[in-house]
Design a protein around this motif. Structure first.
Motif, PDB file in Angstrom:
ATOM      1  N   CYS A 151      11.724  -3.407   8.268  1.00 14.44           N
ATOM      2  CA  CYS A 151      12.980  -2.918   8.835  1.00 14.44           C
ATOM      3  C   CYS A 151      13.146  -3.386  10.277  1.00 14.44           C
ATOM      4  O   CYS A 151      12.200  -3.864  10.901  1.00 14.44           O
ATOM      5  CB  CYS A 151      13.034  -1.385   8.799  1.00 14.44           C
ATOM      6  SG  CYS A 151      11.776  -0.596   9.838  1.00 14.44           S
ATOM      7  N   LYS A 155      11.862   2.315   5.960  1.00 16.94           N
ATOM      8  CA  LYS A 155      13.141   1.754   5.516  1.00 16.94           C
ATOM      9  C   LYS A 155      14.296   2.728   5.758  1.00 16.94           C
ATOM     10  O   LYS A 155      15.446   2.318   5.910  1.00 16.94           O
ATOM     11  CB  LYS A 155      13.071   1.371   4.042  1.00 16.94           C
ATOM     12  CG  LYS A 155      12.411   0.015   3.781  1.00 16.94           C
ATOM     13  CD  LYS A 155      12.491  -0.362   2.321  1.00 16.94           C
ATOM     14  CE  LYS A 155      11.913  -1.750   2.063  1.00 16.94           C
ATOM     15  NZ  LYS A 155      12.699  -2.815   2.708  1.00 16.94           N
ATOM     16  N   GLN A 156      13.985   4.023   5.818  1.00 19.24           N
ATOM     17  CA  GLN A 156      15.024   5.015   6.067  1.00 19.24           C
ATOM     18  C   GLN A 156      15.631   4.872   7.459  1.00 19.24           C
ATOM     19  O   GLN A 156      16.732   5.359   7.722  1.00 19.24           O
ATOM     20  CB  GLN A 156      14.448   6.425   5.925  1.00 19.24           C
ATOM     21  CG  GLN A 156      13.870   6.743   4.564  1.00 19.24           C
ATOM     22  CD  GLN A 156      13.196   8.107   4.551  1.00 19.24           C
ATOM     23  OE1 GLN A 156      13.780   9.110   4.963  1.00 19.24           O
ATOM     24  NE2 GLN A 156      11.968   8.158   4.092  1.00 19.24           N
ATOM     25  N   PHE A 157      14.893   4.212   8.363  1.00 16.98           N
ATOM     26  CA  PHE A 157      15.346   4.095   9.745  1.00 16.98           C
ATOM     27  C   PHE A 157      15.861   2.695  10.087  1.00 16.98           C
ATOM     28  O   PHE A 157      16.108   2.395  11.263  1.00 16.98           O
ATOM     29  CB  PHE A 157      14.202   4.482  10.690  1.00 16.98           C
ATOM     30  CG  PHE A 157      13.728   5.891  10.496  1.00 16.98           C
ATOM     31  CD1 PHE A 157      14.395   6.949  11.080  1.00 16.98           C
ATOM     32  CD2 PHE A 157      12.619   6.156   9.695  1.00 16.98           C
ATOM     33  CE1 PHE A 157      13.965   8.254  10.887  1.00 16.98           C
ATOM     34  CE2 PHE A 157      12.178   7.460   9.497  1.00 16.98           C
ATOM     35  CZ  PHE A 157      12.856   8.507  10.096  1.00 16.98           C
ATOM     36  N   THR A 197       9.053   5.039   3.963  1.00 18.95           N
ATOM     37  CA  THR A 197       9.422   5.905   5.084  1.00 18.95           C
ATOM     38  C   THR A 197      10.201   5.136   6.147  1.00 18.95           C
ATOM     39  O   THR A 197      11.259   5.579   6.613  1.00 18.95           O
ATOM     40  CB  THR A 197       8.154   6.524   5.723  1.00 18.95           C
ATOM     41  OG1 THR A 197       7.491   7.332   4.750  1.00 18.95           O
ATOM     42  CG2 THR A 197       8.520   7.381   6.928  1.00 18.95           C
ATOM     43  N   ARG A 221       4.953  10.004  10.209  1.00 10.63           N
ATOM     44  CA  ARG A 221       5.692  11.262  10.047  1.00 10.63           C
ATOM     45  C   ARG A 221       4.971  12.389  10.784  1.00 10.63           C
ATOM     46  O   ARG A 221       4.736  13.472  10.258  1.00 10.63           O
ATOM     47  CB  ARG A 221       5.868  11.608   8.562  1.00 10.63           C
ATOM     48  CG  ARG A 221       6.785  10.640   7.825  1.00 10.63           C
ATOM     49  CD  ARG A 221       6.866  10.908   6.364  1.00 10.63           C
ATOM     50  NE  ARG A 221       5.593  10.662   5.710  1.00 10.63           N
ATOM     51  CZ  ARG A 221       5.384  10.727   4.396  1.00 10.63           C
ATOM     52  NH1 ARG A 221       6.371  11.067   3.599  1.00 10.63           N
ATOM     53  NH2 ARG A 221       4.208  10.480   3.889  1.00 10.63           N
TER      54      ARG A 221
END
Length: 249
Positions: A125, A40-42, A38, A220
């Motif tokens: 990240c 890593k998407q940001f 999750t 989330r």
């Protein structure tokens, strides 16, 4: 990390046997891997490479799975320090000439402050940089550490180390928002009581913003209070705040 990949590449029937034999370990691995995917998407990558050269700093936001829940590790700054003495923060500090990047800075500072070896951090990240009240461009670096980590705080810099459930930073019961200039966005304030030591900590300002951001993204989960940024598109908000602050430097 290597062992974790081996675990997930095992045949399904073997994985099921491991889960049956070690349910807590399996649940911890699942939470950790799901959170990593999750966050890593940001990761900002080079999205902010266009920025002019500014004095830089980084903080490490250490995550761990504790009793089946995500926690983050925080520190209390020593009263002897010249700036922000006695305040709660994440391990971190200014960029050193020997640091190769923001991650390097965060890991070096964490080792100096709490004895956390860089090799014991699984970096996930780097999130959106924020300009602090001193004009430093601060980049939050998120990484996983083991629950068993035993901090060795440097008394010259750190007077206490504690962990906070990440969900704490999405709860309506523990926050106050003060009205401040639009250039820096809303300021959040939390009072956290550590169940292990009984100590109470005041978590506010930039540290609180970063904790809310990571909690929102990792879990989330939209907080029960107004955080100022779009839950679906936090990058746009932090870009606006960054540009406002830069225009006032």
């Amino acid at each position: 990390m290597h062992e974790l990949h081996e675990y997930f590449s095992l045949p399904l029937y073997v994985t099921c046997l491991l889960e049956a034999a070690f349910p807590v370990l399996a649940a911890t691995m699942h939470i950790k891997e799901e959170t990593i995917a999750t966050l890593k998407q940001f990761d900002i990558g080079d999205k902010f490479s266009y920025l002019p050269v500014l004095p830089k700093a980084s903080v490490l936001i250490p995550l761990m799975v504790k009793k089946g829940e995500l926690h983050t590790l925080m520190t209390l700054r020593s009263e002897q320090l010249r700036t922000s003495a006695g305040e709660v923060c994440f391990p971190g500090g200014k960029r050193d000439p020997s640091d190769t990047d923001d991650v390097d800075t965060a890991l070096r500072e964490a080792e100096e402050e709490i004895g956390l070896s860089p090799g014991d951090v699984q970096v996930v990240c780097s999130l959106f940089p924020i300009i602090n009240k001193s004009g430093l461009l601060v980049t939050p670096v998120v990484g996983f550490i083991e629950e068993s980590f035993c901090p060795r705080p440097n008394p010259d810099e750190v007077s206490a180390v504690f962990t906070v459930p990440l969900d704490f930073f999405t709860s309506e019961d523990h926050y106050t928002v003060f009205s401040v200039s639009e250039a820096v966005g809303p300021v959040h304030s939390f009072n956290f009581v550590d169940s292990e030591s009984g100590s109470q900590y005041h978590i506010w300002g930039l540290t609180a913003v970063m904790a809310i951001l990571v909690a929102t993204l990792a879990l989330r989960k939209k907080p029960k209070f107004d955080v100022g940024f779009d839950f679906e598109d936090p990058l746009s908000f932090f870009k606006q705040i960054l540009h406002r602050r830069m225009s006032k430097l």
